[in-house]
Scaffold this motif. Structure first.
Motif, PDB file in Angstrom:
ATOM      1  N   GLY A 188      20.235 -58.968 -45.871  1.00 20.98           N
ATOM      2  CA  GLY A 188      19.770 -60.239 -45.352  1.00 20.98           C
ATOM      3  C   GLY A 188      18.268 -60.267 -45.228  1.00 20.98           C
ATOM      4  N   ILE A 189      17.805 -61.164 -44.386  1.00 16.69           N
ATOM      5  CA  ILE A 189      16.368 -61.304 -44.194  1.00 16.69           C
ATOM      6  C   ILE A 189      15.846 -60.225 -43.253  1.00 16.69           C
ATOM      7  N   LYS A 190      14.554 -59.979 -43.310  1.00 18.20           N
ATOM      8  CA  LYS A 190      13.839 -59.094 -42.387  1.00 18.20           C
ATOM      9  C   LYS A 190      14.393 -57.677 -42.372  1.00 18.20           C
ATOM     10  N   GLY A 191      14.926 -57.208 -43.493  1.00 18.93           N
ATOM     11  CA  GLY A 191      15.355 -55.818 -43.604  1.00 18.93           C
ATOM     12  C   GLY A 191      16.723 -55.512 -43.031  1.00 18.93           C
ATOM     13  N   PHE A 192      17.455 -56.529 -42.598  1.00 21.05           N
ATOM     14  CA  PHE A 192      18.792 -56.311 -42.058  1.00 21.05           C
ATOM     15  C   PHE A 192      19.819 -56.196 -43.182  1.00 21.05           C
ATOM     16  N   GLU A 193      20.870 -55.440 -42.922  1.00 21.22           N
ATOM     17  CA  GLU A 193      21.986 -55.351 -43.838  1.00 21.22           C
ATOM     18  C   GLU A 193      23.268 -55.208 -43.040  1.00 21.22           C
ATOM     19  N   ALA A 194      24.383 -55.499 -43.675  1.00 21.05           N
ATOM     20  CA  ALA A 194      25.681 -55.352 -43.001  1.00 21.05           C
ATOM     21  C   ALA A 194      26.700 -54.896 -44.022  1.00 21.05           C
ATOM     22  N   GLU A 195      27.683 -54.139 -43.548  1.00 20.95           N
ATOM     23  CA  GLU A 195      28.729 -53.646 -44.425  1.00 20.95           C
ATOM     24  C   GLU A 195      30.082 -54.164 -43.978  1.00 20.95           C
ATOM     25  N   GLN A 215      11.572 -53.494 -35.174  1.00 22.21           N
ATOM     26  CA  GLN A 215      10.237 -53.864 -34.716  1.00 22.21           C
ATOM     27  C   GLN A 215      10.360 -54.656 -33.420  1.00 22.21           C
ATOM     28  N   TRP A 216       9.262 -54.733 -32.695  1.00 26.65           N
ATOM     29  CA  TRP A 216       9.256 -55.482 -31.442  1.00 26.65           C
ATOM     30  C   TRP A 216       9.714 -56.921 -31.679  1.00 26.65           C
ATOM     31  N   SER A 217       9.355 -57.475 -32.842  1.00 23.09           N
ATOM     32  CA  SER A 217       9.702 -58.871 -33.157  1.00 23.09           C
ATOM     33  C   SER A 217      11.195 -59.073 -33.415  1.00 23.09           C
ATOM     34  N   ASP A 218      11.962 -57.992 -33.465  1.00 22.81           N
ATOM     35  CA  ASP A 218      13.416 -58.116 -33.628  1.00 22.81           C
ATOM     36  C   ASP A 218      14.110 -58.386 -32.301  1.00 22.81           C
ATOM     37  N   THR A 219      13.366 -58.383 -31.217  1.00 23.87           N
ATOM     38  CA  THR A 219      13.939 -58.703 -29.917  1.00 23.87           C
ATOM     39  C   THR A 219      14.554 -60.095 -29.970  1.00 23.87           C
ATOM     40  N   ALA A 220      15.860 -60.163 -29.728  1.00 26.29           N
ATOM     41  CA  ALA A 220      16.581 -61.428 -29.897  1.00 26.29           C
ATOM     42  C   ALA A 220      18.040 -61.211 -29.511  1.00 26.29           C
ATOM     43  N   TRP A 274      26.193 -62.943 -39.728  1.00 22.00           N
ATOM     44  CA  TRP A 274      25.406 -62.554 -38.568  1.00 22.00           C
ATOM     45  C   TRP A 274      24.317 -63.602 -38.384  1.00 22.00           C
ATOM     46  N   TYR A 275      24.254 -64.123 -37.158  1.00 20.54           N
ATOM     47  CA  TYR A 275      23.211 -65.073 -36.799  1.00 20.54           C
ATOM     48  C   TYR A 275      22.300 -64.418 -35.765  1.00 20.54           C
ATOM     49  N   VAL A 276      21.047 -64.862 -35.744  1.00 20.54           N
ATOM     50  CA  VAL A 276      20.086 -64.364 -34.764  1.00 20.54           C
ATOM     51  C   VAL A 276      19.486 -65.556 -34.013  1.00 20.54           C
ATOM     52  N   GLN A 277      19.239 -65.336 -32.749  1.00 23.04           N
ATOM     53  CA  GLN A 277      18.614 -66.368 -31.918  1.00 23.04           C
ATOM     54  C   GLN A 277      17.419 -65.749 -31.202  1.00 23.04           C
ATOM     55  N   ILE A 297      34.009 -68.888 -35.810  1.00 23.68           N
ATOM     56  CA  ILE A 297      34.219 -68.319 -34.475  1.00 23.68           C
ATOM     57  C   ILE A 297      33.164 -67.248 -34.235  1.00 23.68           C
ATOM     58  N   PHE A 298      32.511 -67.308 -33.076  1.00 21.97           N
ATOM     59  CA  PHE A 298      31.446 -66.373 -32.733  1.00 21.97           C
ATOM     60  C   PHE A 298      31.932 -65.286 -31.789  1.00 21.97           C
ATOM     61  N   GLY A 299      31.278 -64.125 -31.891  1.00 17.61           N
ATOM     62  CA  GLY A 299      31.421 -63.116 -30.867  1.00 17.61           C
ATOM     63  C   GLY A 299      30.565 -63.480 -29.659  1.00 17.61           C
ATOM     64  N   GLN A 300      30.609 -62.638 -28.645  1.00 17.57           N
ATOM     65  CA  GLN A 300      29.923 -62.974 -27.410  1.00 17.57           C
ATOM     66  C   GLN A 300      28.430 -62.681 -27.454  1.00 17.57           C
ATOM     67  N   GLY A 301      27.993 -62.018 -28.505  1.00 17.16           N
ATOM     68  CA  GLY A 301      26.572 -61.780 -28.676  1.00 17.16           C
ATOM     69  C   GLY A 301      26.107 -60.426 -28.157  1.00 17.16           C
ATOM     70  N   THR A 302      25.046 -59.915 -28.761  1.00 18.52           N
ATOM     71  CA  THR A 302      24.394 -58.682 -28.316  1.00 18.52           C
ATOM     72  C   THR A 302      22.920 -58.978 -28.141  1.00 18.52           C
ATOM     73  N   THR A 303      22.423 -58.677 -26.954  1.00 23.87           N
ATOM     74  CA  THR A 303      20.995 -58.850 -26.697  1.00 23.87           C
ATOM     75  C   THR A 303      20.278 -57.569 -27.084  1.00 23.87           C
ATOM     76  N   LEU A 304      19.337 -57.668 -28.001  1.00 19.66           N
ATOM     77  CA  LEU A 304      18.541 -56.521 -28.422  1.00 19.66           C
ATOM     78  C   LEU A 304      17.149 -56.636 -27.838  1.00 19.66           C
ATOM     79  N   GLN A 305      16.747 -55.594 -27.147  1.00 22.50           N
ATOM     80  CA  GLN A 305      15.393 -55.531 -26.606  1.00 22.50           C
ATOM     81  C   GLN A 305      14.691 -54.344 -27.250  1.00 22.50           C
ATOM     82  N   VAL A 306      13.585 -54.619 -27.950  1.00 21.24           N
ATOM     83  CA  VAL A 306      12.829 -53.545 -28.600  1.00 21.24           C
ATOM     84  C   VAL A 306      11.543 -53.331 -27.826  1.00 21.24           C
ATOM     85  N   LYS A 307      11.362 -52.106 -27.373  1.00 21.24           N
ATOM     86  CA  LYS A 307      10.168 -51.763 -26.611  1.00 21.24           C
ATOM     87  C   LYS A 307       9.051 -51.346 -27.558  1.00 21.24           C
ATOM     88  N   PRO A 308       7.836 -51.869 -27.354  1.00 21.68           N
ATOM     89  CA  PRO A 308       6.739 -51.523 -28.253  1.00 21.68           C
ATOM     90  C   PRO A 308       6.264 -50.093 -28.061  1.00 21.68           C
TER      91      PRO A 308
END
Lengths: 114, 111
Positions: free
Chosen positions: A59-66, A82-87, A35-38, A103-114
């Motif tokens: 992973g970093i910043k409290g993320f995990e994957a199974e 957190q709001w800072s996870d918006t990416a 998993w990559y984050v931008q 090979i990458f997936g098409q991506g998911t935009t995450l918007q976190v509202k404060p």
């Protein structure tokens, strides 16, 4: 051919909500999973990776994957966003050893509202 | 340790013009990749090098795109002639162990 599918294109959450982003891949052999984050205006950064061993990776910043091999899935989770996870978040799969094609997936935009 | 360096960061050209992007991978990384990321999509692999040899260029539009990695270090990606649909961010990445490290990218706008 390899492919990666991310179920959600755009997710909106409030702070402290739990997050799960779906990722499925199609490939019959051994894979490495990522998993990559931008973050806005920044380059792609690695969140976490699975090569072998314990299918639950942290992973970093409290993320995990199974990694669930039977379901060809590698879902990303975080108990409290957190709001800072918006990416934008990208799932990726690599076959053919550790220098194969990523090979990458098409991506998911995450918007976190404060 | 220095990261993957790319230049230029931004480029605006008109269609049918040519453009070249440069990448300097992390020292010691034998494998180098070029990806194209169109707005709203995931990065798409264009070409993969192992040292100075091409491993995979199946998705490189060879009628207009070319890439080389002389001496197995730096790499250049060229587009000639450019089309409107080539507007994208061109990402370079390198690896030694399977974890890819990405550069900041070169954003191309074709008018």
């Amino acid at each position: 051919a390899q492919s990666v599918s991310q179920h959600n294109h755009h997710v909106i959450l409030s702070e402290a909500a739990s997050l799960e982003l779906g990722c499925n891949y199609s490939y019959g052999g051994t894979v490495n999973l990522f998993w990559y984050v931008q973050y806005p205006g920044q380059h792609l950064q690695l969140l976490l990776k699975y090569f072998s061993g314990d299918p639950l990776v942290k992973g970093i910043k409290g993320f995990e994957a199974e990694f669930i091999k039977s379901k060809f899935s590698f879902n990303l989770r975080k108990p409290s966003v957190q709001w800072s996870d918006t990416a934008e978040y990208f799932c990726a799969v690599m076959s053919s050893g550790n220098t194969g094609k990523l090979i990458f997936g098409q991506g998911t935009t995450l918007q976190v509202k404060p | 340790e220095a990261g993957v360096a790319q230049s230029p960061r931004y480029k605006i050209i008109e269609k049918r013009q040519s453009v070249a992007f440069w990448c300097n991978p992390i020292s010691g990384h034998a494998t180098l990749y070029w990806y194209q990321q169109i707005l709203g999509q995931g990065p798409k692999l264009l070409i993969q090098f192992q040292n100075n040899g091409v491993v995979d260029d199946s998705q490189l539009p060879k009628d207009r795109f070319s890439a080389e990695r002389l001496k197995g270090v730096d790499s250049t990606l060229k587009i000639q002639p450019a089309k409107l649909e080539d507007s994208a961010v061109y990402l370079c990445a390198s690896t030694r162990t399977g974890e890819l490290f990405f550069g900041e990218g070169s954003r191309l706008t074709v008018l």
